[in-house]
Design an enzyme around this catalytic site. Structure first.
Site, PDB file in Angstrom:
ATOM      1  N   HIS A 173      26.384  24.490  -6.445  1.00 30.36           N
ATOM      2  CA  HIS A 173      27.465  25.471  -6.337  1.00 30.36           C
ATOM      3  C   HIS A 173      27.786  26.129  -7.682  1.00 30.36           C
ATOM      4  CE1 HIS A 173      29.206  24.352  -2.132  1.00 30.36           C
ATOM      5  NE2 HIS A 173      27.885  24.366  -2.148  1.00 30.36           N
TER       6      HIS A 173
ATOM      7  N   HIS B  21      20.223  25.795   6.149  1.00 25.48           N
ATOM      8  CA  HIS B  21      21.203  26.868   6.273  1.00 25.48           C
ATOM      9  C   HIS B  21      20.826  28.014   5.354  1.00 25.48           C
ATOM     10  CE1 HIS B  21      23.768  26.181   2.633  1.00 25.48           C
ATOM     11  NE2 HIS B  21      23.496  24.905   2.809  1.00 25.48           N
TER      12      HIS B  21
ATOM     13  N   ASP C  83      20.847  26.104  -2.954  1.00 26.72           N
ATOM     14  CA  ASP C  83      21.611  25.588  -1.815  1.00 26.72           C
ATOM     15  C   ASP C  83      21.857  26.746  -0.871  1.00 26.72           C
ATOM     16  OD1 ASP C  83      23.385  24.448  -0.060  1.00 26.72           O
ATOM     17  OD2 ASP C  83      24.974  24.115  -1.535  1.00 26.72           O
TER      18      ASP C  83
ATOM     19  N   ASP D 262      18.394  20.092   3.121  1.00 28.43           N
ATOM     20  CA  ASP D 262      19.466  20.681   2.310  1.00 28.43           C
ATOM     21  C   ASP D 262      19.382  20.097   0.902  1.00 28.43           C
ATOM     22  OD1 ASP D 262      21.760  22.094   1.560  1.00 28.43           O
ATOM     23  OD2 ASP D 262      22.870  21.533   3.365  1.00 28.43           O
TER      24      ASP D 262
ATOM     25  N   GLU E 178      27.127  27.703   7.066  1.00 24.82           N
ATOM     26  CA  GLU E 178      27.243  26.268   6.800  1.00 24.82           C
ATOM     27  C   GLU E 178      28.332  26.001   5.774  1.00 24.82           C
ATOM     28  OE1 GLU E 178      26.226  22.406   4.673  1.00 24.82           O
ATOM     29  OE2 GLU E 178      26.460  24.425   3.869  1.00 24.82           O
ATOM     30  N   GLU E 179      28.388  26.861   4.763  1.00 21.68           N
ATOM     31  CA  GLU E 179      29.241  26.594   3.601  1.00 21.68           C
ATOM     32  C   GLU E 179      30.735  26.629   3.924  1.00 21.68           C
ATOM     33  OE1 GLU E 179      28.261  25.403   0.945  1.00 21.68           O
ATOM     34  OE2 GLU E 179      26.194  26.004   0.598  1.00 21.68           O
TER      35      GLU E 179
END
Lengths: 339, 336
Positions: free
Chosen positions: B308, B61, B168, B221, B198-199
């Protein structure tokens, strides 16, 4: 305007028949084709002058409400919410069961409550619908387990403000009907989808791609206002009277950038009052459309409504009219829109 | 490869606003693919034709978590909401980068007690952004409501590790780019999906494979590597032990046969690897496997510390191992 008729019909998720029949009868002669799919979505079609794109306009017919889960020995009815309904807005309200049997939802009188109990939210387990029956036998002559229950609210309109139930999303259905009333053709083929079961998880919209393969979509909604005195202004989602709310992102989907910006451009070009939706909570069928089949990019335009998912919501009729204007102008843009 | 990772991770691409990163990807893939297109949702799909009639879809992603402006006050301060799973704590005292401005994020509180209370129960409603604007009008002209922002963070090499925002999943994008560069005359057709959104709920990948009907999919990922002081118990993933072949996370169970093939590919290429069971989280494999009649799918993960956050940390050796593993994978017969 069909707002009065539409909002006074009962159509909780899975029981949209009354709303569907009403809309079908009104629009049938004004479109090139109409069908009801397996899930119960009503899909109308209006051929375009160029027909290079399939443009989907979607609004959901269902509203939040309840279902009878048991008929008790004393003739009262146990029930559960269908869709998201805060139990605090349920107490002390008139309801209608399967569109005909009147009932009330009460709560024990303040005299019988302890002081701190008054501040607690009621629980659905402890609430009952009373239909005036004094025994199970008497009650089961009129209702049975699985019957749908709606708020019984009349539509009223004073000056530019209207109150009623189910503006989420009969307001959207009414916008689509206004567009259908217009006699001219647009460049794109237009599909008008009146959808089922949005409130229980965006279900009706899940089967549109396989039937239509739309190139783009606009979801027309009734959305949260939140412009309450108790909330600071920077936490409002929308404000009544400021025009249709245009969504840039909500739960599970960032609105296609080109569509979002094109909606803003059309609103500016024709000087139609509008506002960005300023909270990202809540979702719409746009999230489901994006994730089905080969993907349908969608925009979201909403009529702001105070106190949605309750027996009594309030909209500004000018916001509704501006939403109709905006959607109409978008369609008039034809192939130039979001290109 | 380090330059590629730096360029990809420093690019701006929150969910729904991925164009800049997709341009970077396309630039690096020039001459290494047979074609590309964007699908209706904006997923960038690239392909290289193989000798067999089998098709393999590799997914990474391209979006990153971020913020979006929801309100602007009379003095020009912004209010924000998260885009994807963002902890408000990662932004306090940190900076956010918008396309036309950078802002400082801080939290409100009118007394020391209220500041303390807000900080201990921090939500996005407590945060505001200062972009140095004098008033609402000036702020609106630079970052209108609906503008998306990302961590203002830069790439650097921290000893043997690489640190940046948006590892990410730009690290997955970098792996895919390197795989395509290494496919000279591939055995099978390889499709690369640089998937959007995606998130916020695996949006792009839900439809990316629809037109291709590949034999199988591998999502590349990041996975949580808690090999730091008092990191999460029960998790085995660690930096430097090779790419992780995912067995299960909360959203999907990897197709057993694809897992076996990934292991074979690793052994054949002599790449050390680890197995991953993540007790939370999910990847695009969850929706790829549910596309149409179902596609056997698995995830190859790059172990990552501080996922994140503005300082997501990976080991270059794991990344290089993932590239070798996937090149070797595409050269297998791929009998399911």
């Amino acid at each position: 305007m069909y707002l009065k008729e539409l909002t006074e019909l009962d159509g909780v998720s899975g029981d949209e028949g009354r709303v569907r029949d009403f809309i079908k009868e009104k629009i049938e002669s004004k479109v090139d084709g109409v069908k009801v799919d397996v899930l119960g979505n009503l899909i109308a079609f209006k051929k375009g002058t160029k027909s290079n794109r399939k443009f989907l306009l979607a609004a959901h017919m269902d509203e939040v409400g309840f279902m009878v889960t048991n008929v008790e020995d004393d003739g009262t009815l146990s029930f559960a919410p269908v869709g998201g309904v805060d139990p605090r807005v349920v107490v002390g309200k008139h309801v209608r069961i399967k569109g005909e049997v009147p009932g009330v939802i009460g709560y024990k009188a303040i005299h019988l409550q302890k002081r701190n109990e008054i501040l607690e939210s009621p629980k659905y387990e402890n609430l009952r619908i009373n239909i005036g029956a004094s025994s199970k036998d008497e009650a089961t002559q009129k209702v049975e387990i699985g019957d749908y229950v709606s708020f019984a609210t009349d539509f009223r309109c004073e000056n530019s403000r209207a109150t009623g139930k189910a503006f989420d999303d009969r307001a959207g259905c009414a916008v689509l009907m206004e567009i259908i009333e217009r006699s001219e053709r647009f460049e794109d083929d237009i599909y008008f989808a009146f959808l089922v079961q949005e409130e229980t998880g965006l279900r009706g919209s899940a089967v549109l791609f396989e039937q239509l393969q739309p190139n783009l979509a606009l979801v027309i909604e009734g959305t949260t206002a939140g412009d309450d005195p108790g909330l600071p202004e920077h936490q409002w989602a929308t404000h009544l009277g400021d025009g249709p709310a245009i969504t840039f992102m909500h739960r599970g989907y960032v609105v296609n950038k080109k569509i979002y910006e094109s909606i803003l451009q059309v609103a500016q070009k024709y000087d139609i009052k509008h506002q960005p939706k300023r909270r990202t909570a809540g979702g719409t069928d746009a999230a489901r459309l994006a994730k089905t089949g080969g993907g349908v990019p969608a925009g979201v335009i909403s009529v702001p409504a105070r106190y949605i998912h309750s027996p009594l919501s309030v909209i500004d009729v000018d916001d509704f009219k501006n939403t109709v204007s905006l959607v109409g102008k978008i369609l008039e843009e034809g192939e130039g829109f979001a290109r | 490869m380090i330059d590629l990772i730096k360029e990809l991770t420093e690019s701006y691409g929150p969910s729904g606003r991925e164009e800049e990163v997709q341009k970077v990807v396309l630039k690096h893939l020039e001459g290494h693919i047979d074609g590309h297109r964007f699908d209706p949702l904006g997923n960038l799909l690239v392909w290289k034709k193989g000798k067999s009639d089998k098709k393999v879809l590799l997914d990474a992603h391209i979006d990153e978590i971020g913020l979006v402006v929801t309100n602007i006050d009379d003095k020009g301060f912004l209010r924000i909401e998260p885009v994807g799973g963002v902890s408000p704590y990662t932004y306090v005292g940190h900076r956010v980068r918008f396309p036309k401005a950078t802002g400082v994020v801080y939290y409100e509180g009118e007394t020391p007690e209220e500041q303390k209370k807000n900080l201990s129960n921090l939500t996005f409603d407590h945060l505001f952004v200062d972009i140095g604007a004098c008033d609402r009008k000036e702020a609106e002209s630079i970052v209108p409501i609906g503008t998306f922002g990302v961590y203002d963070s830069y790439f650097y090499e921290n000893g043997k590790y690489l640190v940046s925002k948006s590892m990410d999943d730009r690290i997955g994008c970098a792996v895919l780019v390197e795989v395509f560069k290494n496919l000279k005359d591939p055995r099978h057709t390889v499709i690369g999906s640089f998937s959007v959104q995606e998130e916020i709920g695996l949006v792009g990948a839900s439809v990316a494979a629809y037109d291709f009907s590949p034999l199988l999919c591998v999502a590349v990922d990041v996975t949580d590597s808690a090999d730091y002081p008092k990191g999460l118990k029960r998790h085995a993933m660690a930096l430097g032990k090779g790419p992780a072949i995912k067995i299960k996370d909360r959203a999907s169970i990897s197709h057993r046969k694809v897992v076996e093939l990934l292991e074979q590919a690793a052994q054949k290429a002599g790449v050390p690897y680890q197995k991953e069971v993540l007790t939370f989280g999910g990847t695009n494999a969850a929706v790829l496997q549910r596309t149409k009649e179902g596609i056997p799918s698995a995830t190859l993960s790059i172990p990552t510390r501080y996922v994140h956050s503005p300082s997501e940390t990976v080991s270059l050796s794991d990344v290089e191992g993932a590239v070798k593993l996937l090149v070797s994978f595409i050269d297998l017969e791929l009998e399911l």
